[in-house]
Design a protein around this motif. Structure first.
Motif, PDB file in Angstrom:
ATOM      1  N   ALA A  60      48.477  70.910  36.383  1.00  0.00           N
ATOM      2  CA  ALA A  60      48.168  72.256  35.868  1.00  0.00           C
ATOM      3  C   ALA A  60      47.313  72.741  37.122  1.00  0.00           C
ATOM      4  CB  ALA A  60      47.317  72.117  34.781  1.00  0.00           C
ATOM      5  N   ILE A  61      48.036  73.661  37.907  1.00  0.00           N
ATOM      6  CA  ILE A  61      47.379  74.198  39.126  1.00  0.00           C
ATOM      7  C   ILE A  61      46.837  75.712  39.057  1.00  0.00           C
ATOM      8  CG2 ILE A  61      47.827  74.345  41.570  1.00  0.00           C
ATOM      9  CD1 ILE A  61      49.687  72.137  41.730  1.00  0.00           C
ATOM     10  N   ASP A  62      45.773  75.781  39.322  1.00  0.00           N
ATOM     11  CA  ASP A  62      45.159  77.181  39.315  1.00  0.00           C
ATOM     12  C   ASP A  62      44.531  77.234  40.730  1.00  0.00           C
ATOM     13  OD1 ASP A  62      44.336  79.821  39.106  1.00  0.00           O
ATOM     14  OD2 ASP A  62      42.647  79.183  37.858  1.00  0.00           O
ATOM     15  N   GLY A  63      45.197  78.049  41.819  1.00  0.00           N
ATOM     16  CA  GLY A  63      44.368  78.380  43.051  1.00  0.00           C
ATOM     17  C   GLY A  63      44.730  77.460  44.054  1.00  0.00           C
ATOM     18  N   VAL A  64      43.770  77.239  45.111  1.00  0.00           N
ATOM     19  CA  VAL A  64      44.489  76.364  46.175  1.00  0.00           C
ATOM     20  C   VAL A  64      44.556  75.014  45.838  1.00  0.00           C
ATOM     21  CG1 VAL A  64      43.121  77.688  48.058  1.00  0.00           C
ATOM     22  CG2 VAL A  64      41.828  76.233  46.793  1.00  0.00           C
ATOM     23  N   ALA A  65      45.548  74.480  46.705  1.00  0.00           N
ATOM     24  CA  ALA A  65      46.130  73.396  46.735  1.00  0.00           C
ATOM     25  C   ALA A  65      46.265  72.744  47.975  1.00  0.00           C
ATOM     26  CB  ALA A  65      47.414  72.889  45.599  1.00  0.00           C
ATOM     27  N   VAL A  66      45.451  72.204  48.578  1.00  0.00           N
ATOM     28  CA  VAL A  66      45.572  71.726  49.851  1.00  0.00           C
ATOM     29  C   VAL A  66      45.644  70.136  50.167  1.00  0.00           C
ATOM     30  CG1 VAL A  66      44.289  72.084  52.096  1.00  0.00           C
ATOM     31  CG2 VAL A  66      43.994  73.694  50.526  1.00  0.00           C
ATOM     32  N   GLY A  67      46.429  69.613  51.129  1.00  0.00           N
ATOM     33  CA  GLY A  67      46.483  68.378  51.455  1.00  0.00           C
ATOM     34  C   GLY A  67      47.114  67.765  50.373  1.00  0.00           C
ATOM     35  N   ILE A  68      46.377  66.631  49.947  1.00  0.00           N
ATOM     36  CA  ILE A  68      46.567  65.892  48.919  1.00  0.00           C
ATOM     37  C   ILE A  68      46.856  66.751  47.555  1.00  0.00           C
ATOM     38  CG2 ILE A  68      44.267  65.355  48.439  1.00  0.00           C
ATOM     39  CD1 ILE A  68      47.254  62.884  47.714  1.00  0.00           C
TER      40      ILE A  68
ATOM     41  N   ASN B 123      36.517  67.768  39.324  1.00  0.00           N
ATOM     42  CA  ASN B 123      35.498  68.615  38.895  1.00  0.00           C
ATOM     43  C   ASN B 123      34.288  68.667  40.197  1.00  0.00           C
ATOM     44  OD1 ASN B 123      33.806  70.396  37.447  1.00  0.00           O
ATOM     45  ND2 ASN B 123      32.853  68.523  36.701  1.00  0.00           N
ATOM     46  N   ARG B 124      34.616  69.177  41.212  1.00  0.00           N
ATOM     47  CA  ARG B 124      33.765  69.246  42.317  1.00  0.00           C
ATOM     48  C   ARG B 124      33.762  70.641  42.851  1.00  0.00           C
ATOM     49  NH1 ARG B 124      33.924  66.646  48.186  1.00  0.00           N
ATOM     50  NH2 ARG B 124      31.531  66.442  48.626  1.00  0.00           N
ATOM     51  N   PRO B 125      33.318  71.751  41.964  1.00  0.00           N
ATOM     52  CA  PRO B 125      33.686  73.091  42.422  1.00  0.00           C
ATOM     53  C   PRO B 125      32.734  73.396  43.676  1.00  0.00           C
ATOM     54  CG  PRO B 125      32.504  72.874  40.212  1.00  0.00           C
ATOM     55  CD  PRO B 125      32.953  71.810  40.771  1.00  0.00           C
ATOM     56  N   GLU B 126      31.772  72.996  43.903  1.00  0.00           N
ATOM     57  CA  GLU B 126      30.882  73.336  44.959  1.00  0.00           C
ATOM     58  C   GLU B 126      31.449  73.164  46.395  1.00  0.00           C
ATOM     59  OE1 GLU B 126      30.334  70.907  43.033  1.00  0.00           O
ATOM     60  OE2 GLU B 126      29.374  69.030  43.844  1.00  0.00           O
ATOM     61  N   LYS B 127      32.429  72.041  46.146  1.00  0.00           N
ATOM     62  CA  LYS B 127      33.111  71.517  47.563  1.00  0.00           C
ATOM     63  C   LYS B 127      34.811  72.108  47.299  1.00  0.00           C
ATOM     64  CE  LYS B 127      29.654  70.207  50.166  1.00  0.00           C
ATOM     65  NZ  LYS B 127      29.337  71.032  51.310  1.00  0.00           N
ATOM     66  N   LYS B 128      35.225  73.042  46.616  1.00  0.00           N
ATOM     67  CA  LYS B 128      36.444  73.292  46.136  1.00  0.00           C
ATOM     68  C   LYS B 128      37.419  72.148  45.872  1.00  0.00           C
ATOM     69  CE  LYS B 128      35.675  77.398  47.353  1.00  0.00           C
ATOM     70  NZ  LYS B 128      36.071  78.714  46.359  1.00  0.00           N
ATOM     71  N   ASN B 129      36.673  70.879  45.125  1.00  0.00           N
ATOM     72  CA  ASN B 129      37.326  69.802  44.512  1.00  0.00           C
ATOM     73  C   ASN B 129      37.930  69.031  45.697  1.00  0.00           C
ATOM     74  OD1 ASN B 129      36.872  70.742  41.887  1.00  0.00           O
ATOM     75  ND2 ASN B 129      38.517  71.430  41.606  1.00  0.00           N
TER      76      ASN B 129
ATOM     77  N   GLY C 101      40.587  78.776  39.654  1.00  0.00           N
ATOM     78  CA  GLY C 101      41.048  79.280  41.045  1.00  0.00           C
ATOM     79  C   GLY C 101      41.132  78.210  42.207  1.00  0.00           C
ATOM     80  N   CYS C 102      40.796  76.877  41.908  1.00  0.00           N
ATOM     81  CA  CYS C 102      40.706  75.804  43.028  1.00  0.00           C
ATOM     82  C   CYS C 102      41.390  74.499  42.305  1.00  0.00           C
ATOM     83  CB  CYS C 102      39.485  75.763  43.417  1.00  0.00           C
ATOM     84  SG  CYS C 102      39.626  74.559  44.672  1.00  0.00           S
ATOM     85  N   PHE C 103      42.373  74.148  42.529  1.00  0.00           N
ATOM     86  CA  PHE C 103      43.100  72.940  42.205  1.00  0.00           C
ATOM     87  C   PHE C 103      42.489  71.668  42.966  1.00  0.00           C
ATOM     88  CE2 PHE C 103      46.360  69.457  42.329  1.00  0.00           C
ATOM     89  CZ  PHE C 103      46.228  68.994  41.096  1.00  0.00           C
TER      90      PHE C 103
END
Ligand code: COA
Length: 259
Positions: free
Chosen positions: A107-115, A27-33, A66-68
């Motif tokens: 449960a993935i919704d949106g971007v899943a980058v790197g880790i 839960n860090r939406p301001e930095k895209k988690n 919208g952002c995992f």
């Protein structure tokens, strides 16, 4: 009485326990988690505590709408590149993930980058929305694969597809990820939570001992996975301090292209 708690572990990782199911929310939406050292520590501690809790049957990890997860915090990487050390909480989290005996659903919704993507190779069931995008841009950041992805990705999807994602840096849509065997199924953003809850309830109702043994049998290469993680971590930490990595981090943070 079923155990029910809803609490904040840190301001960026939420912990919701509903009976036998624990949901951890990044839960860090301001930095895209993007994950910080403190967030890895919280996730690692929650997974390790869950492993020791007999009444816990299933762990779910999810992100936001919208952002995992946008991977490791690149600002933190830049600080390490200049004069720091890789936080020990990263390897602690990775090892907790690999050794976790409880069924893990993502449960993935949106971007899943790197880790956000490499975590998938340690989960047992993964559901994603059609708008999800999976990517591992390690090489473009001057880095190398982590989380035993150099071993688990080729094992899951074959060498050429893994190379395409890990080295060429191609992004995979949810459809690509399903056909590569990274995720189980694709759904809409509205249906994601109910779908995951239904599967978690089915898993939680199964005989716990048999589930634990089945998972253990399917993960007999844990020792290899841990060795790969350690080796990757050592090389990753060295590569973090390379001029090419530092340039890529600075370019991302200043929203420019690396020269
Ligand atoms: N580390 C630190 N900050 C990050 C971040 C990360 N991994 N990902 C996103 N952010 C920050 C951005 O810097 C921005 O901060 P600001 O508002 O203070 O400028 C904020 O989150 C929003 O990101 P933005 O890039 O504007 O959102 P977007 O929707 O256009 O793109 C991503 C989302 C995830 C595709 C994009 O942010 C991205 O590519 N992030 C980096 C992913 C990455 O390479 N991770 C490391 C893998 S090892």
């Amino acid at each position: 009485m079923p155990q029910t708690t809803n609490q904040t572990i840190t301001s960026h990782v939420l912990n919701d326990r509903q009976g036998p199911v624990l949901t951890l929310t990044i839960n860090r939406p301001e930095k895209k988690n993007a994950l910080t050292g403190e967030m890895y520590e919280s996730l690692a501690n929650a997974i390790t505590a869950g492993a020791e809790d007999e009444s816990l049957r299933v762990i779910i990890i999810k992100g936001g709408e919208g952002c995992f997860c946008a991977g490791n915090d690149i600002g933190d990487f830049l600080k390490i590149a200049k004069d720091g050390m890789l936080p020990t909480s990263i390897l602690k989290f990775l090892k907790a993930l690999a050794a976790n005996p409880k069924p893990l659903i993502l449960a993935i919704d949106g971007v899943a980058v790197g880790i956000g993507t490499t975590m998938c190779f340690h989960a047992d069931l993964i559901y994603a929305t059609e708008r999800s995008i999976f990517s591992t841009p390690f090489l473009d950041l001057g880095l190398i694969p982590e989380a035993a992805s150099s071993y688990l990705m080729p094992k899951t999807m074959g060498h050429v597809r893994a190379f395409e994602m890990l080295v060429l840096g191609e992004s995979f849509t949810a459809k690509d990820a399903k056909s590569a065997g990274i995720i189980n199924d694709i759904t809409s953003p509205e249906e994601l939570a109910p779908m995951v809850e239904r599967v978690a309830a089915r898993l939680a109702a199964k005989p716990a001992g048999a589930v634990r043994i089945a998972k253990q049998l399917m993960r007999l290469d844990l020792e290899i996975v841990e060795k790969v993680m350690e080796k990757e971590c050592e090389l990753f930490a060295a590569q973090l301090k390379s001029p090419e990595a530092e340039a890529a981090f600075s370019a991302f943070l200043s929203k420019s292209k690396p020269s």
